[in-house]
Scaffold this motif. Structure first.
Motif, PDB file in Angstrom:
ATOM      1  N   TYR A 379       0.830  -1.199   0.000  1.00  0.00           N
ATOM      2  CA  TYR A 379       0.000   0.000   0.000  1.00  0.00           C
ATOM      3  C   TYR A 379       0.869   1.256   0.000  1.00  0.00           C
ATOM      4  O   TYR A 379       1.990   1.257   0.505  1.00  0.00           O
ATOM      5  CB  TYR A 379      -0.936   0.006   1.206  1.00  0.00           C
ATOM      6  N   SER A 380       0.332   2.333  -0.564  1.00  0.00           N
ATOM      7  CA  SER A 380       1.077   3.593  -0.584  1.00  0.00           C
ATOM      8  C   SER A 380       1.045   4.274   0.784  1.00  0.00           C
ATOM      9  O   SER A 380       1.892   5.125   1.070  1.00  0.00           O
ATOM     10  CB  SER A 380       0.521   4.536  -1.657  1.00  0.00           C
ATOM     11  N   ASP A 381       0.101   3.905   1.639  1.00  0.00           N
ATOM     12  CA  ASP A 381       0.059   4.382   3.023  1.00  0.00           C
ATOM     13  C   ASP A 381      -0.871   3.453   3.797  1.00  0.00           C
ATOM     14  O   ASP A 381      -1.703   2.740   3.203  1.00  0.00           O
ATOM     15  CB  ASP A 381      -0.421   5.827   3.102  1.00  0.00           C
ATOM     16  N   ALA A 382      -0.744   3.462   5.105  1.00  0.00           N
ATOM     17  CA  ALA A 382      -1.582   2.583   5.927  1.00  0.00           C
ATOM     18  C   ALA A 382      -1.565   3.070   7.362  1.00  0.00           C
ATOM     19  O   ALA A 382      -0.652   3.786   7.785  1.00  0.00           O
ATOM     20  CB  ALA A 382      -1.071   1.143   5.854  1.00  0.00           C
ATOM     21  N   LYS A 383      -2.598   2.682   8.113  1.00  0.00           N
ATOM     22  CA  LYS A 383      -2.676   2.974   9.541  1.00  0.00           C
ATOM     23  C   LYS A 383      -2.969   1.680  10.284  1.00  0.00           C
ATOM     24  O   LYS A 383      -3.581   0.756   9.736  1.00  0.00           O
ATOM     25  CB  LYS A 383      -3.755   4.029   9.813  1.00  0.00           C
ATOM     26  N   SER A 384      -2.534   1.623  11.510  1.00  0.00           N
ATOM     27  CA  SER A 384      -2.627   0.381  12.270  1.00  0.00           C
ATOM     28  C   SER A 384      -4.075  -0.039  12.504  1.00  0.00           C
ATOM     29  O   SER A 384      -5.000   0.783  12.480  1.00  0.00           O
ATOM     30  CB  SER A 384      -1.891   0.536  13.601  1.00  0.00           C
ATOM     31  N   PHE A 385      -4.254  -1.330  12.752  1.00  0.00           N
ATOM     32  CA  PHE A 385      -5.577  -1.919  12.913  1.00  0.00           C
ATOM     33  C   PHE A 385      -6.200  -1.566  14.257  1.00  0.00           C
ATOM     34  O   PHE A 385      -5.518  -1.425  15.271  1.00  0.00           O
ATOM     35  CB  PHE A 385      -5.482  -3.442  12.823  1.00  0.00           C
ATOM     36  N   SER A 386      -7.512  -1.458  14.233  1.00  0.00           N
ATOM     37  CA  SER A 386      -8.320  -1.363  15.434  1.00  0.00           C
ATOM     38  C   SER A 386      -9.715  -1.856  15.077  1.00  0.00           C
ATOM     39  O   SER A 386     -10.193  -1.603  13.972  1.00  0.00           O
ATOM     40  CB  SER A 386      -8.377   0.079  15.953  1.00  0.00           C
ATOM     41  N   ASN A 387     -10.354  -2.569  16.011  1.00  0.00           N
ATOM     42  CA  ASN A 387     -11.648  -3.213  15.715  1.00  0.00           C
ATOM     43  C   ASN A 387     -11.525  -4.119  14.498  1.00  0.00           C
ATOM     44  O   ASN A 387     -12.453  -4.240  13.702  1.00  0.00           O
ATOM     45  CB  ASN A 387     -12.757  -2.194  15.501  1.00  0.00           C
ATOM     46  N   LEU A 389     -10.006  -3.864  11.733  1.00  0.00           N
ATOM     47  CA  LEU A 389      -9.909  -3.242  10.413  1.00  0.00           C
ATOM     48  C   LEU A 389      -8.727  -2.274  10.381  1.00  0.00           C
ATOM     49  O   LEU A 389      -8.408  -1.633  11.387  1.00  0.00           O
ATOM     50  CB  LEU A 389     -11.194  -2.491  10.064  1.00  0.00           C
ATOM     51  N   GLY A 390      -8.102  -2.160   9.209  1.00  0.00           N
ATOM     52  CA  GLY A 390      -6.996  -1.234   9.042  1.00  0.00           C
ATOM     53  C   GLY A 390      -7.253  -0.300   7.876  1.00  0.00           C
ATOM     54  O   GLY A 390      -7.718  -0.733   6.821  1.00  0.00           O
ATOM     55  N   ILE A 409     -14.254  -1.802   3.256  1.00  0.00           N
ATOM     56  CA  ILE A 409     -14.863  -0.507   2.959  1.00  0.00           C
ATOM     57  C   ILE A 409     -14.051   0.115   1.841  1.00  0.00           C
ATOM     58  O   ILE A 409     -12.859   0.357   1.984  1.00  0.00           O
ATOM     59  CB  ILE A 409     -14.883   0.397   4.210  1.00  0.00           C
ATOM     60  N   GLU A 410     -14.685   0.321   0.718  1.00  0.00           N
ATOM     61  CA  GLU A 410     -13.982   0.728  -0.500  1.00  0.00           C
ATOM     62  C   GLU A 410     -13.232   2.043  -0.326  1.00  0.00           C
ATOM     63  O   GLU A 410     -13.603   2.900   0.486  1.00  0.00           O
ATOM     64  CB  GLU A 410     -14.969   0.842  -1.669  1.00  0.00           C
ATOM     65  N   GLU A 411     -12.199   2.207  -1.130  1.00  0.00           N
ATOM     66  CA  GLU A 411     -11.336   3.385  -1.058  1.00  0.00           C
ATOM     67  C   GLU A 411     -12.023   4.592  -1.713  1.00  0.00           C
ATOM     68  O   GLU A 411     -11.817   4.891  -2.879  1.00  0.00           O
ATOM     69  CB  GLU A 411     -10.004   3.086  -1.736  1.00  0.00           C
ATOM     70  N   ASN A 412     -12.818   5.281  -0.896  1.00  0.00           N
ATOM     71  CA  ASN A 412     -13.585   6.427  -1.387  1.00  0.00           C
ATOM     72  C   ASN A 412     -13.298   7.700  -0.608  1.00  0.00           C
ATOM     73  O   ASN A 412     -13.995   8.703  -0.788  1.00  0.00           O
ATOM     74  CB  ASN A 412     -15.088   6.123  -1.287  1.00  0.00           C
ATOM     75  N   TYR A 413     -12.262   7.685   0.256  1.00  0.00           N
ATOM     76  CA  TYR A 413     -12.077   8.784   1.193  1.00  0.00           C
ATOM     77  C   TYR A 413     -10.701   9.437   1.030  1.00  0.00           C
ATOM     78  O   TYR A 413      -9.716   8.783   0.706  1.00  0.00           O
ATOM     79  CB  TYR A 413     -12.263   8.287   2.627  1.00  0.00           C
ATOM     80  N   GLU A 414     -10.656  10.746   1.289  1.00  0.00           N
ATOM     81  CA  GLU A 414      -9.388  11.482   1.219  1.00  0.00           C
ATOM     82  C   GLU A 414      -8.472  11.120   2.376  1.00  0.00           C
ATOM     83  O   GLU A 414      -7.252  11.201   2.258  1.00  0.00           O
ATOM     84  CB  GLU A 414      -9.656  12.989   1.218  1.00  0.00           C
ATOM     85  N   ASP A 415      -9.050  10.725   3.482  1.00  0.00           N
ATOM     86  CA  ASP A 415      -8.294  10.259   4.637  1.00  0.00           C
ATOM     87  C   ASP A 415      -9.218   9.375   5.460  1.00  0.00           C
ATOM     88  O   ASP A 415     -10.461   9.474   5.341  1.00  0.00           O
ATOM     89  CB  ASP A 415      -7.767  11.432   5.471  1.00  0.00           C
ATOM     90  N   ALA A 416      -8.649   8.524   6.287  1.00  0.00           N
ATOM     91  CA  ALA A 416      -9.471   7.624   7.088  1.00  0.00           C
ATOM     92  C   ALA A 416      -8.778   7.368   8.410  1.00  0.00           C
ATOM     93  O   ALA A 416      -7.591   7.035   8.451  1.00  0.00           O
ATOM     94  CB  ALA A 416      -9.693   6.309   6.341  1.00  0.00           C
ATOM     95  N   MET A 417      -9.507   7.540   9.501  1.00  0.00           N
ATOM     96  CA  MET A 417      -8.965   7.319  10.829  1.00  0.00           C
ATOM     97  C   MET A 417      -9.304   5.903  11.286  1.00  0.00           C
ATOM     98  O   MET A 417     -10.249   5.278  10.802  1.00  0.00           O
ATOM     99  CB  MET A 417      -9.553   8.338  11.812  1.00  0.00           C
ATOM    100  N   PRO A 418      -8.538   5.387  12.247  1.00  0.00           N
ATOM    101  CA  PRO A 418      -8.833   4.046  12.766  1.00  0.00           C
ATOM    102  C   PRO A 418     -10.184   3.990  13.465  1.00  0.00           C
ATOM    103  O   PRO A 418     -10.683   5.000  13.986  1.00  0.00           O
ATOM    104  CB  PRO A 418      -7.694   3.799  13.771  1.00  0.00           C
ATOM    105  N   PHE A 419     -10.774   2.796  13.485  1.00  0.00           N
ATOM    106  CA  PHE A 419     -12.002   2.573  14.245  1.00  0.00           C
ATOM    107  C   PHE A 419     -11.669   2.489  15.732  1.00  0.00           C
ATOM    108  O   PHE A 419     -10.671   1.881  16.121  1.00  0.00           O
ATOM    109  CB  PHE A 419     -12.661   1.265  13.811  1.00  0.00           C
ATOM    110  N   HIS A 420     -12.519   3.114  16.539  1.00  0.00           N
ATOM    111  CA  HIS A 420     -12.450   2.962  17.983  1.00  0.00           C
ATOM    112  C   HIS A 420     -13.873   2.799  18.502  1.00  0.00           C
ATOM    113  O   HIS A 420     -14.746   3.613  18.192  1.00  0.00           O
ATOM    114  CB  HIS A 420     -11.776   4.174  18.643  1.00  0.00           C
ATOM    115  N   ASN A 421     -14.073   1.707  19.244  1.00  0.00           N
ATOM    116  CA  ASN A 421     -15.414   1.426  19.774  1.00  0.00           C
ATOM    117  C   ASN A 421     -16.450   1.392  18.661  1.00  0.00           C
ATOM    118  O   ASN A 421     -17.590   1.800  18.836  1.00  0.00           O
ATOM    119  CB  ASN A 421     -15.803   2.465  20.827  1.00  0.00           C
ATOM    120  N   GLY A 422     -16.033   0.891  17.485  1.00  0.00           N
ATOM    121  CA  GLY A 422     -16.967   0.685  16.383  1.00  0.00           C
ATOM    122  C   GLY A 422     -17.234   1.885  15.511  1.00  0.00           C
ATOM    123  O   GLY A 422     -18.080   1.818  14.622  1.00  0.00           O
TER     124      GLY A 422
END
Length: 442
Positions: A379-387, A389-390, A409-422
């Motif tokens: 991947y060109s960038d990634a964030k650590s998993f939570s719930n 999902l990454g 969840i399809e790549e439709n976002y300019e940025d995406a934060m990790p899930f916390h508590n769903g």
């Protein structure tokens, strides 16, 4: 006379013999099985003509007594339940067969699909996990991966929403002021603040109005004010960690209570993370170290950098990513390297799930908490998993993958934060969407 006596004896013996044979037949279940076969034969004929309502009654009558035919008859009954479109009864019988260890791959799939159609995600996932354990079916494993992350996306009017471990109060920015919203995106505190932090576990947040910081309760009431009455005003607040404010007064950061009074005046830092897992990362003189909640040093100021996650903490799941001698390493809460594997770049853990790391080409993948590579660099960038999902970025947009590296969840976002508590926050062009998992496991 003797003849009559002999005849009587013969009759008595014959009767006893017949009774004995009948007893044996009954004890062995022969008569039960014979009766069941007759009922099943009649039911089969009705089912073949799609007269399911009568066939079902006959199958159920046949099942009134247990025998070696029980499993076979249950399977026939399941087919009639399907034909009759009585999936509620179908699922109940599959659950029964699951406990007995006789359910088939197809039955698990059909029952789980029924649960999923009715948004009974927990039941569907639980049944599929049982089916995978008992059958070893890859087909069921693939289906589990497909359905276990149902979600909904709600586009909000906000330009920024800060991640929070407790989604009942999330700090949000409407383009002019900050306020607080709940997990559904509805306003819970007015948008009147110049800045706002997420709420800490103690139930407090810090906001600012006209240059003054205030500690507020969950209902927005002011609890403490940094108004210069007793101490010089703070110039920055990183956030709230447990029962402590992480704030900057003068040139350094330290710990303060909700009256903005210093808690540990001897502990002053150039930068600091929140406390998690009993430790925190702190910086002095351009180097980072690790300290315990008590202030005891775990790692001296020898680290070049420490990754901080979306909640402002360096540690999660008793792991952190630190940089030393130009490379990133995975460490535990004692500062020990978990493995000798090193990485060109890394993100902080968000949970006890997979951790995002990069190679020298700038491609990102994932390791587990023991340092084993689990998703290759791609991947060109990634964030650590939570719930489970990454967040990943393949080219220009962000989406979310599962632990099996399936795009959920399809790549439709300019940025995406990790899930916390769903709940996760995903950036659109002019606003932020709240992504809510309808089913998730802690």
């Amino acid at each position: 006379m003797k003849t009559k006596k002999m005849l009587l004896i013969v009759i008595i013996v014959a009767v006893l013999g017949v009774s004995w044979l009948l007893a044996i037949r009954t004890a062995s279940g022969i008569e039960v099985i014979k009766e069941q076969r007759n009922l099943v034969k009649e039911a089969d004929e009705l089912a073949a003509r799609k007269i399911y309502v009568r066939a079902i009654d006959l199958y159920k009558e046949a099942l009134a007594q247990d025998s070696k035919l029980t499993t076979e008859i249950q399977a026939k009954l399941l087919v009639s339940y399907q034909g009759y479109e009585d999936m509620n009864s179908y699922v109940k019988l599959v659950e029964q067969r699951n406990l007995a260890g006789t359910a088939t791959e197809e039955e698990y799939w059909n029952a789980a699909a029924y649960y999923a159609r009715r948004s009974k995600w927990s039941e569907a996932v639980t049944l599929l996990k049982a089916g995978i354990e008992k059958t070893g079916s890859q087909y069921l494993a693939d289906y589990l991966e497909e359905i276990r992350y149902p979600y909904k996306a709600k586009v909000t009017r906000y330009q920024q929403i800060l991640p929070s471990a407790d989604n009942s109060r999330m700090a949000a920015f409407d383009g002019v002021k900050w306020g607080y919203i709940d997990g559904g995106g509805s306003d819970v505190l007015d948008f009147i603040y110049d800045s706002a932090t997420p709420y800490g576990s103690g139930g407090f947040a810090v906001v600012s109005i006209d240059g003054t910081y205030y500690a507020i309760l969950s209902n927005g009431d002011w609890y403490g004010a940094d108004d210069g009455t007793t101490y010089d005003r703070m110039t920055d607040v990183l956030g709230v960690s447990g029962k402590r404010i992480l704030g900057k007064r003068g040139d350094t950061y330290s710990y303060y209570d909700y009256d903005f009074a210093p808690i540990a005046e001897n502990y002053q830092f150039d930068r600091m993370s929140g406390n998690a897992c009993g430790v925190a990362a702190v910086s002095k003189g351009g180097k980072w170290g690790i300290i315990k909640d008590s202030g005891e040093t775990v790692v001296d100021y020898i680290l070049e950098d420490v990754a901080v996650n979306s909640l402002g903490n360096a540690f999660a799941g008793n792991r952190a990513m630190v940089k030393e001698n130009g490379a990133w390493y995975l460490v535990d809460t004692e500062g020990n390297r978990v493995s000798e594997n090193s990485y060109a770049d890394a993100k902080a853990p968000e949970s006890d799930g997979y951790i995002a790391v990069a190679d020298a080409t700038g491609r990102w993948g994932y390791i587990d908490r023991e340092g084993n590579m689990v998703i290759d660099y791609q991947y060109s960038d990634a964030k650590s998993f939570s719930n489970h999902l990454g967040a990943v970025k393949s080219v220009n947009e962000w989406g979310y993958i599962s632990e099996k590296n399936k795009m959920i969840i399809e790549e439709n976002y300019e940025d995406a934060m990790p899930f916390h508590n769903g709940i996760a926050q995903a950036k659109l062009t002019d606003s932020v969407a709240l992504l809510t998992l309808k089913y998730f496991e802690e």
